[in-house]
Design a protein around this motif. Sequence first.
Motif: not given
Lengths: 316, 316
Positions: A63, A68, A94-95, A98, B101-102, B105-107
């Motif tokens: 991620l 992505f 978790e994707l 998302g 949020d995004l 999700l992508s740390h």
Amino acid sequence: MELKVQILGSSSAIPLSGRNPTAQFVTIASRHFLVDCGEGTQIQLRRNRIGFSRIEHILISHLHGDHFYGLVPLLSTLHLLDRQKEVHIYGPPELEKGIYDLLALSHAKLRYPLVFHPLNMKEPDLVYEDKGIKVHSFPLKHSLPCCGFFFQEKPKPRKFIKEALAKYSIPNAEIRQIKQGADWEDENGNIVPNHELTTDAPASLSYAFCTDTKPIKQLRKLLPDAPDLLYHEATFSEDLKDRAKQTKHSTAKQAAEIAQLVEAKHLIIGHFSVRYDEFDELLQEAKAVFPKTHIAVEKTTFKLQSSEKLLIELGS
Amino acid sequence: MELKVQILGSSSAIPLSGRNPTAQFVTIASRHFLVDCGEGTQIQLRRNRIGFSRIEHILISHLHGDHFYGLVPLLSTLHLLDRQKEVHIYGPPELEKGIYDLLALSHAKLRYPLVFHPLNMKEPDLVYEDKGIKVHSFPLKHSLPCCGFFFQEKPKPRKFIKEALAKYSIPNAEIRQIKQGADWEDENGNIVPNHELTTDAPASLSYAFCTDTKPIKQLRKLLPDAPDLLYHEATFSEDLKDRAKQTKHSTAKQAAEIAQLVEAKHLIIGHFSVRYDEFDELLQEAKAVFPKTHIAVEKTTFKLQSSEKLLIELGS
């Protein structure tokens, strides 16, 4: 049969004009897999003349955004193009949320079914299988959970020599067993050995995709077999080994050492840091260790027709 | 001073090779605004040689993916490039959570401050002001809440004629008032009228950005002034008027009619449906109603130096 890897993008995290983030289109035994989907992948698919109807399975290794951020834009476009057929996505657990969060934010309700398959980020796992192929995931070692993928044709039956049919009066119904390796006993009790009835099966080809990761010396144990073709990240050259270690990436030399260790036939290196304007230094460094190394330049297609025969087509 | 609009993308929802989704880089009185940020905008910024340090304010009109899917990828790249300076984002209120949020999700934890300004999606509103300019948002009429933006230079002082200083023995301290329009009374009580001391102020230029929307006949009432330059979407040609109505978009003819109604000096049309390979039909249709119409071709820069003088630079 042919195994085909089309490089849509092979840059590392920061995209540049003409250098897109990771995405590959893998074709094995006529099945198609989009592997990673950085920003702009849908445009790269068009530039490589890959019809969107061939998008069936999308694998996301991890991620970090450069692997992505192009996924939801692609899924949205498939929706706008009136896609009906389902799309399978394989990614970190978790994707899934998302994807739906971002689709909801952009007021998009997909008109086609999306089937999400959470990856096991800790152990090797079978993620796809049909009568012709298997795809396994296996854990890599990066700064966040990350999977590699191993695409593998299943063993194929031996090829029956047509002339044997009349020569030994073999009934059609027996051919299947002979193709599996059985000898033939004719009506007089004479044994005709299999090697007089068949030729070797066509090679079952395999491809391993490894990005992003530090070098994993035990990688061979994670793979179900030695890969004919290995893609391994080589973000840095060996003089930046410390930087590679710190960021949990690999150098070109390390990628080549891994290719040796896993007994790959051919190696493709990619995911180059933006600090490199050209990749010859990285290529030479890897080739010194593993001569059959190639560069994942965008728009290049790698075609494997047997373990030994790798064709490289450079796109225009 | 100069008002500059650089077209980074002007296609509608489905991106094609060479046709990117909506993004514009607007420069007014030396302030910079990125307006909408479809997928691939960061690459378009690079192609147009717009340095990322000039990204200060990002305005997002609405939450259809083709207008904001490039935002988080751009924010991530700014982070990777070690950005320190804050970035201001103006968008629909739900966008703020979507961004975080995004990123989560992508740390990615941004190393620079992100300042989010929720737009008022229902009423005209002042969203930015400094000593030289104002930016208002105003509601458009699309299938989901959507804002247009009005960029406006503030009225400038009149220009002082330097020769008047000695001729009428005017103290320096008085010049500011004279530039505001005051007459001058010399020591003998003679009144020197302002028009002998100053020339007209440079024009205060303005730009209105309207996408996506059906034509709004009352648009003039939503704008603080008549725009010198108007960008209006023209997704379809007039023969697809019904389709435009159904999808809450505009035709080229309707865009031209709106330009007339709001008394714009110049019109740029864009956001063309992928069904159009070339845009001459759309341009001619609009020009029949509003002759000063131009096409928002990617890599084109529109420069306004006065209300009347529009320069168009085509990128290579």
